[in-house]
Design a protein around this motif. Structure first.
Motif, PDB file in Angstrom:
ATOM      1  N   THR A   1       0.864  -1.179   0.000  1.00  0.00           N
ATOM      2  CA  THR A   1       0.000   0.000   0.000  1.00  0.00           C
ATOM      3  C   THR A   1       0.902   1.231   0.000  1.00  0.00           C
ATOM      4  N   PRO A   2       0.342   2.400  -0.333  1.00  0.00           N
ATOM      5  CA  PRO A   2       1.189   3.611  -0.314  1.00  0.00           C
ATOM      6  C   PRO A   2       1.881   3.836   1.025  1.00  0.00           C
ATOM      7  N   SER A   3       1.186   3.567   2.149  1.00  0.00           N
ATOM      8  CA  SER A   3       1.821   3.787   3.456  1.00  0.00           C
ATOM      9  C   SER A   3       2.925   2.753   3.704  1.00  0.00           C
ATOM     10  N   GLU A   4       2.702   1.490   3.273  1.00  0.00           N
ATOM     11  CA  GLU A   4       3.760   0.481   3.394  1.00  0.00           C
ATOM     12  C   GLU A   4       4.947   0.842   2.514  1.00  0.00           C
ATOM     13  N   ARG A   5       4.674   1.299   1.289  1.00  0.00           N
ATOM     14  CA  ARG A   5       5.736   1.691   0.362  1.00  0.00           C
ATOM     15  C   ARG A   5       6.560   2.828   0.973  1.00  0.00           C
ATOM     16  N   GLU A   6       5.877   3.808   1.575  1.00  0.00           N
ATOM     17  CA  GLU A   6       6.571   4.940   2.202  1.00  0.00           C
ATOM     18  C   GLU A   6       7.454   4.450   3.348  1.00  0.00           C
ATOM     19  N   ARG A   7       6.937   3.522   4.167  1.00  0.00           N
ATOM     20  CA  ARG A   7       7.710   2.968   5.287  1.00  0.00           C
ATOM     21  C   ARG A   7       8.929   2.203   4.765  1.00  0.00           C
TER      22      ARG A   7
ATOM     23  N   ASP B   1      10.438   2.584   1.855  1.00  0.00           N
ATOM     24  CA  ASP B   1      11.375   3.557   1.276  1.00  0.00           C
ATOM     25  C   ASP B   1      12.187   4.256   2.367  1.00  0.00           C
ATOM     26  N   LYS B   2      11.496   4.615   3.468  1.00  0.00           N
ATOM     27  CA  LYS B   2      12.166   5.302   4.574  1.00  0.00           C
ATOM     28  C   LYS B   2      13.212   4.380   5.203  1.00  0.00           C
TER      29      LYS B   2
END
Length: 196
Positions: free
Chosen positions: A11-17, A19-20
């Motif tokens: 999900t976008p939030s998982e992808r952001e996590r 990536d971080k």
């Protein structure tokens, strides 16, 4: 095929996590290197801190087509490895500079060879950075090699055409080929053909 059998995209939030986490890991790996480095499409610069009492005659620095080495004579090299892409040896240089705190640094200015690329690392034995995350500063289309420039211009054109609701270059090319084929074959019935 049921949806449970398919690979799930994050999900976008998982992808952001993710990536971080990857960025943090990358920064930690780069911080452990005995040098700092930056790059543009055309060159890379490596700064190697050394004791302030050293002079250039105390150093060994080699900038070869696909290999770089920098060391203090009699010590293990700080950097000694193959580069991910060839460099332009004629335009590559090194200097020894004194910093305001009286420490010194070897500065390697590595000119990348024609058809420049983003380098994932300075030497192939060093940890990689994710070159897909590089945001070039004020890069100009003119700085890119011919193939890359053409690809970027095509992407920009296609993006603008989509924004305007018009066909992309690939869609336009298909339409043009179909129109040409129809013109060359008037004996065929194209009344039920879907074009575009």
């Amino acid at each position: 095929m049921s949806s449970s059998n398919r690979d799930k995209s994050p999900t976008p939030s998982e992808r952001e996590r993710l990536d971080k986490e990857a960025k943090t890991r990358e920064e930690e790996e780069q911080a452990k290197l005995p040098y700092k480095w930056t790059q543009t499409l055309n060159e890379a610069e490596v700064s190697i801190p050394i004791p302030g009492n050293l002079k250039s005659k105390d150093l060994i620095v080699e900038l070869k087509k696909s290999h770089i080495k920098a060391s203090i004579k009699g010590q293990t090299p700080v950097i000694d490895g193959d580069t991910p892409f060839p460099l332009n040896t004629e335009d590559s240089t090194w200097t020894l500079s004194t910093k305001p705190d009286n420490t010194k640094e070897i500065v390697l200015t590595i000119a990348k060879s024609a058809g420049s690329n983003w380098w994932p690392h300075i030497t192939t034995d060093a940890p990689k950075i994710d070159v897909t995350k590089i945001v070039p500063e004020n890069s100009k289309l003119g700085d890119l090699d011919g193939d890359t420039r053409g690809m970027v211009e095509k992407m920009m054109y296609d993006q603008e055409m989509k924004r305007q609701g018009k066909p992309t270059s690939d869609e336009q090319q298909k339409q043009d080929l179909m129109k040409k084929f129809m013109k060359e074959h008037p004996e065929m019935d194209f009344s039920n053909a879907k074009i575009g």
